[in-house]
Design an enzyme around this catalytic site. Sequence first.
Site, PDB file in Angstrom:
ATOM      1  N   GLN A  44       0.799  -1.220   0.000  1.00  0.00           N
ATOM      2  CA  GLN A  44       0.000   0.000   0.000  1.00  0.00           C
ATOM      3  C   GLN A  44       0.838   1.280   0.000  1.00  0.00           C
ATOM      4  O   GLN A  44       0.341   2.328  -0.396  1.00  0.00           O
ATOM      5  CB  GLN A  44      -0.966  -0.006   1.196  1.00  0.00           C
ATOM      6  CG  GLN A  44      -1.984  -1.140   1.107  1.00  0.00           C
ATOM      7  CD  GLN A  44      -2.928  -1.181   2.296  1.00  0.00           C
ATOM      8  OE1 GLN A  44      -2.621  -1.809   3.305  1.00  0.00           O
ATOM      9  NE2 GLN A  44      -4.063  -0.512   2.201  1.00  0.00           N
ATOM     10  N   HIS A  64      -2.177  -5.214 -12.726  1.00  0.00           N
ATOM     11  CA  HIS A  64      -1.718  -5.045 -14.114  1.00  0.00           C
ATOM     12  C   HIS A  64      -2.584  -5.825 -15.102  1.00  0.00           C
ATOM     13  O   HIS A  64      -2.898  -5.345 -16.181  1.00  0.00           O
ATOM     14  CB  HIS A  64      -0.247  -5.491 -14.254  1.00  0.00           C
ATOM     15  CG  HIS A  64       0.692  -4.639 -13.453  1.00  0.00           C
ATOM     16  ND1 HIS A  64       1.913  -5.075 -12.999  1.00  0.00           N
ATOM     17  CD2 HIS A  64       0.581  -3.346 -13.019  1.00  0.00           C
ATOM     18  CE1 HIS A  64       2.514  -4.106 -12.316  1.00  0.00           C
ATOM     19  NE2 HIS A  64       1.719  -3.058 -12.311  1.00  0.00           N
ATOM     20  N   ASP A  77       2.061   0.592  -8.107  1.00  0.00           N
ATOM     21  CA  ASP A  77       3.412   0.647  -8.691  1.00  0.00           C
ATOM     22  C   ASP A  77       4.276   1.708  -8.016  1.00  0.00           C
ATOM     23  O   ASP A  77       5.466   1.507  -7.805  1.00  0.00           O
ATOM     24  CB  ASP A  77       3.347   0.970 -10.192  1.00  0.00           C
ATOM     25  CG  ASP A  77       2.800  -0.198 -11.009  1.00  0.00           C
ATOM     26  OD1 ASP A  77       2.421  -1.219 -10.404  1.00  0.00           O
ATOM     27  OD2 ASP A  77       2.747  -0.081 -12.254  1.00  0.00           O
ATOM     28  N   ARG A 102       3.707   0.019  13.194  1.00  0.00           N
ATOM     29  CA  ARG A 102       3.430  -1.296  12.606  1.00  0.00           C
ATOM     30  C   ARG A 102       3.545  -1.177  11.089  1.00  0.00           C
ATOM     31  O   ARG A 102       2.840  -0.380  10.469  1.00  0.00           O
ATOM     32  CB  ARG A 102       2.025  -1.755  12.999  1.00  0.00           C
ATOM     33  CG  ARG A 102       1.625  -3.045  12.308  1.00  0.00           C
ATOM     34  CD  ARG A 102       0.234  -3.541  12.695  1.00  0.00           C
ATOM     35  NE  ARG A 102      -0.044  -4.739  11.926  1.00  0.00           N
ATOM     36  CZ  ARG A 102      -1.125  -4.931  11.177  1.00  0.00           C
ATOM     37  NH1 ARG A 102      -2.080  -4.035  11.130  1.00  0.00           N
ATOM     38  NH2 ARG A 102      -1.263  -6.056  10.480  1.00  0.00           N
ATOM     39  N   ASN A 191      -1.710 -10.654   8.473  1.00  0.00           N
ATOM     40  CA  ASN A 191      -2.732  -9.631   8.642  1.00  0.00           C
ATOM     41  C   ASN A 191      -4.045 -10.136   8.056  1.00  0.00           C
ATOM     42  O   ASN A 191      -4.130 -10.419   6.853  1.00  0.00           O
ATOM     43  CB  ASN A 191      -2.358  -8.345   7.912  1.00  0.00           C
ATOM     44  CG  ASN A 191      -3.459  -7.292   8.069  1.00  0.00           C
ATOM     45  OD1 ASN A 191      -3.695  -6.800   9.167  1.00  0.00           O
ATOM     46  ND2 ASN A 191      -4.177  -6.996   6.992  1.00  0.00           N
ATOM     47  N   TYR A 334     -12.957  -1.957  12.863  1.00  0.00           N
ATOM     48  CA  TYR A 334     -13.340  -0.724  12.183  1.00  0.00           C
ATOM     49  C   TYR A 334     -14.810  -0.355  12.369  1.00  0.00           C
ATOM     50  O   TYR A 334     -15.164   0.796  12.481  1.00  0.00           O
ATOM     51  CB  TYR A 334     -13.096  -0.847  10.669  1.00  0.00           C
ATOM     52  CG  TYR A 334     -11.645  -0.753  10.263  1.00  0.00           C
ATOM     53  CD1 TYR A 334     -11.089   0.460   9.893  1.00  0.00           C
ATOM     54  CD2 TYR A 334     -10.828  -1.881  10.249  1.00  0.00           C
ATOM     55  CE1 TYR A 334      -9.760   0.566   9.508  1.00  0.00           C
ATOM     56  CE2 TYR A 334      -9.500  -1.788   9.868  1.00  0.00           C
ATOM     57  CZ  TYR A 334      -8.968  -0.565   9.495  1.00  0.00           C
ATOM     58  OH  TYR A 334      -7.660  -0.468   9.123  1.00  0.00           O
TER      59      TYR A 334
HETATM   60  C1  GBH Z   1      -7.981  -3.375   6.647  1.00  0.00           C
HETATM   61  O1  GBH Z   1      -8.972  -4.337   6.477  1.00  0.00           O
HETATM   62  C2  GBH Z   1      -6.697  -3.803   5.961  1.00  0.00           C
HETATM   63  O2  GBH Z   1      -5.902  -4.581   6.831  1.00  0.00           O
HETATM   64  C3  GBH Z   1      -5.876  -2.641   5.453  1.00  0.00           C
HETATM   65  O3  GBH Z   1      -4.876  -3.089   4.572  1.00  0.00           O
HETATM   66  C4  GBH Z   1      -6.784  -1.628   4.786  1.00  0.00           C
HETATM   67  O4  GBH Z   1      -6.072  -0.570   4.231  1.00  0.00           O
HETATM   68  C5  GBH Z   1      -7.777  -1.147   5.819  1.00  0.00           C
HETATM   69  O5  GBH Z   1      -8.569  -2.198   6.198  1.00  0.00           O
HETATM   70  C6  GBH Z   1      -8.726  -0.047   5.330  1.00  0.00           C
HETATM   71  O6  GBH Z   1      -9.512  -0.481   4.266  1.00  0.00           O
HETATM   72  O7  GBH Z   1     -15.337  -3.861  -0.352  1.00  0.00           O
HETATM   73  O8  GBH Z   1     -17.538  -4.070   0.615  1.00  0.00           O
HETATM   74  O9  GBH Z   1     -16.344  -6.045  -0.093  1.00  0.00           O
HETATM   75  C7  GBH Z   1     -10.225  -4.044   7.057  1.00  0.00           C
HETATM   76  C8  GBH Z   1     -11.246  -5.134   6.776  1.00  0.00           C
HETATM   77  C9  GBH Z   1     -12.334  -6.386   5.124  1.00  0.00           C
HETATM   78  C10 GBH Z   1     -12.569  -4.039   5.143  1.00  0.00           C
HETATM   79  C11 GBH Z   1     -12.852  -6.428   3.703  1.00  0.00           C
HETATM   80  C12 GBH Z   1     -13.101  -4.060   3.736  1.00  0.00           C
HETATM   81  C13 GBH Z   1     -14.226  -5.388   2.082  1.00  0.00           C
HETATM   82  C14 GBH Z   1     -15.610  -4.805   2.038  1.00  0.00           C
HETATM   83  N1  GBH Z   1     -11.682  -5.128   5.407  1.00  0.00           N
HETATM   84  N2  GBH Z   1     -13.753  -5.323   3.467  1.00  0.00           N
HETATM   85  S1  GBH Z   1     -16.248  -4.708   0.437  1.00  0.00           S
END
Ligand code: GBH
Length: 498
Positions: A44, A64, A77, A102, A191, A334
Site C-alpha cells: 500500500q 496489471h 506501482d 506497525r 494480517n 473498524y
Molecule cells: C484493513 O482491512 C486492511 O488490513 C488494510 O490493509 C486496509 O487498508 C484497511 O482495512 C482499510 O480499508 O469492499 O464491501 O467487499 C479491514 C477489513 C475487510 C474491510 C474487507 C473491507 C471489504 C468490504 N476489510 N472489506 S467490500
Amino acid sequence: MSWTLITSLVVITLGCADAYNIESPNTLCFPEHFSFGVATAAYQIEGAWNVSGKGESIWDRYTHDKPERIFSRQNGDVTTDSYHLYKDDVSMLVQLGVQHYRFSISWPRILPSGLSNEVNEDGIRYYLELLTELNNHGITPIVTMYHWDLPQALQDLGGWTNPTIADYFVDYARVLFDNFGSRAKTWLTFNEPMSFCHDGYGGNDAPGARSSGFEDYMCAHHVLRAHGMVYRMYRDEYADKIDYVGITLDFSWLEPATTSEDDQKAAEIARQFYMGWYAHPIFSKTGDYPPIMRERVDAISKLQHFPRSRLPRFTPEEVKMIRGSADFLGLNHYTTYLISKNKGKISLLPSFEEDMGGIISQKKEWPKSNSTWLKVVPWGFRKSLNWVRLEYDNPKVFITENGMSLERGLKDSRRINYLDGYLKSLLMAMAKDKCRVYGYTYWSLLDNFEWTRGFSERFGLYDVDYESPNKTRTPRSSAHYFKELAQTRCIPAWNYTT
Ligand code: GBH
C-alpha cells in the site's frame, strides 16, 4: 548507548497493568505503559514494485492484468513511494510522538521467487535501514510478515490453497528472524486471513479466485497451519532473540438485527464464522474450528452432494500445534454490522455466506465514512473486545488497526470524532470490563493504496499529494490530535466543531 540497551528501553510491555484515570470526563487516560502507534502495509505504501531485484507479487499481477477490477484502473506501482521516502515516514512518526510503528515486509522484495534459496540483498538492506531509523528514534517496530502481497511464483503453485506453502512460509519467517530479529522483537505472522482468504480466494481481491465456500476454506486451513508452524519454530529456535509472536485478525462487531431469538442465534453463529474460524483454532481451550462451523459446513456439503466436507480437517497433531500458538491477539476493528437469520433455501453452489446462514446489513442512520463498508459505531468496539474476553479467557490483545476514511481535506473533524468515540469505547472495555489491551494502532499513518478501491479512500493522519513528484505529506487536524493522545496517553479534549 548500545543497540540492545535502546531496544530494551522501548520494548513493548505486554506484562503489567496500571491504574486508570477515568473518574473525570476531562481526564480519560490510558495506563502508563499503554503503547500508541500507527500502521501501514508494504504494497500500500512502498511502490518500487520492480526495482533492485524485487519479485512480482499477486497484487502487482492482479492490478496489471485485471485493471478493470480496481477503482479507476489504479495500482500500487508507485503509490506513496515509501521505498524511497521512508525517512519522511519516520520523521512523521517522530512528529507524532508515537511509541510504535506497525509496518509489513514484502515477501517478494526479500525472496523474489518466494523461495529462500535466493535472497534479495536490496530487500534486506531496505528493511534494515528502516529498522535502524526507527530504533535511532526510539520507536518500537511491530512487523507483519504477510500483509497480502504473496510472491506470484507461489500463486502459480496454487498459493494458500497448496498445503506445501506452509513450509515455504516457515522458510521465509526464518530469513526474517535471522536478518531482522536483533532489531525487531514483536512480530505478527498474518494480517487478516479472513480478508485475504475470503475476499482473495473467495472474492474480488488478488488473486480474485471468486471461489467462496471452497478455496477460502483451503486458504484458511494452510494459513493456520503456517501460523502454528512459525510459532513453534520461534519457540524452539528463536526464543532468546524474539519477544512476542502473534497474529492479526479482523473482527467487526456483529449485532443481531432484531431481538428475535432467530437473529440472536444467527449473530452468534456469524461471530463464530467470521472471527471463530481463525481465533478458535488458536485461542480457545479445545482448539480446532468452532464446533458450529464444523457442523454447518459438514451438513450443507452433504446436502450439496459433496462426498466430503468442504471444510478441511486438521490432524490431532495439527490441532495441538496450532492451539495456543500466539503470545497475543492483534485485533483490527473498524465497524459494526447487523445480522439477521437467512431463511432462504440452501443452493447447490458452495458459499461461505450460505454456510454462515446470516444476512448482513448496516443501519442507514449510522454515520458514514468514505468507504461503503465502514460506518461509525463506537459501541461495537467495546462489545467486540468483551466477546473476545469471554470466548477466549481474556487473552492479551493489541489493537493493530482502527481508523476511518474520508474525502480529501486537512480539516478532518469527523475523523477526530471517530477517534474520540472509539477510544472511549476501548478505554471502557479496559477499565470497566477488564479486557487486557496493551496498545492501540491507528490505520493509517498516511493515505495509501486501498486495494481494489485504489486511492479513492483516504485513511491517513497525513494527506498525500499523489500528483507531486515527492508525494508531499501534510498533517491533518487528526495528526495534531493523535500527537496529543500519544504524548499524554489521555483522550484529548478537542473542539470537534472546528
Ligand atoms: C484493513 O482491512 C486492511 O488490513 C488494510 O490493509 C486496509 O487498508 C484497511 O482495512 C482499510 O480499508 O469492499 O464491501 O467487499 C479491514 C477489513 C475487510 C474491510 C474487507 C473491507 C471489504 C468490504 N476489510 N472489506 S467490500
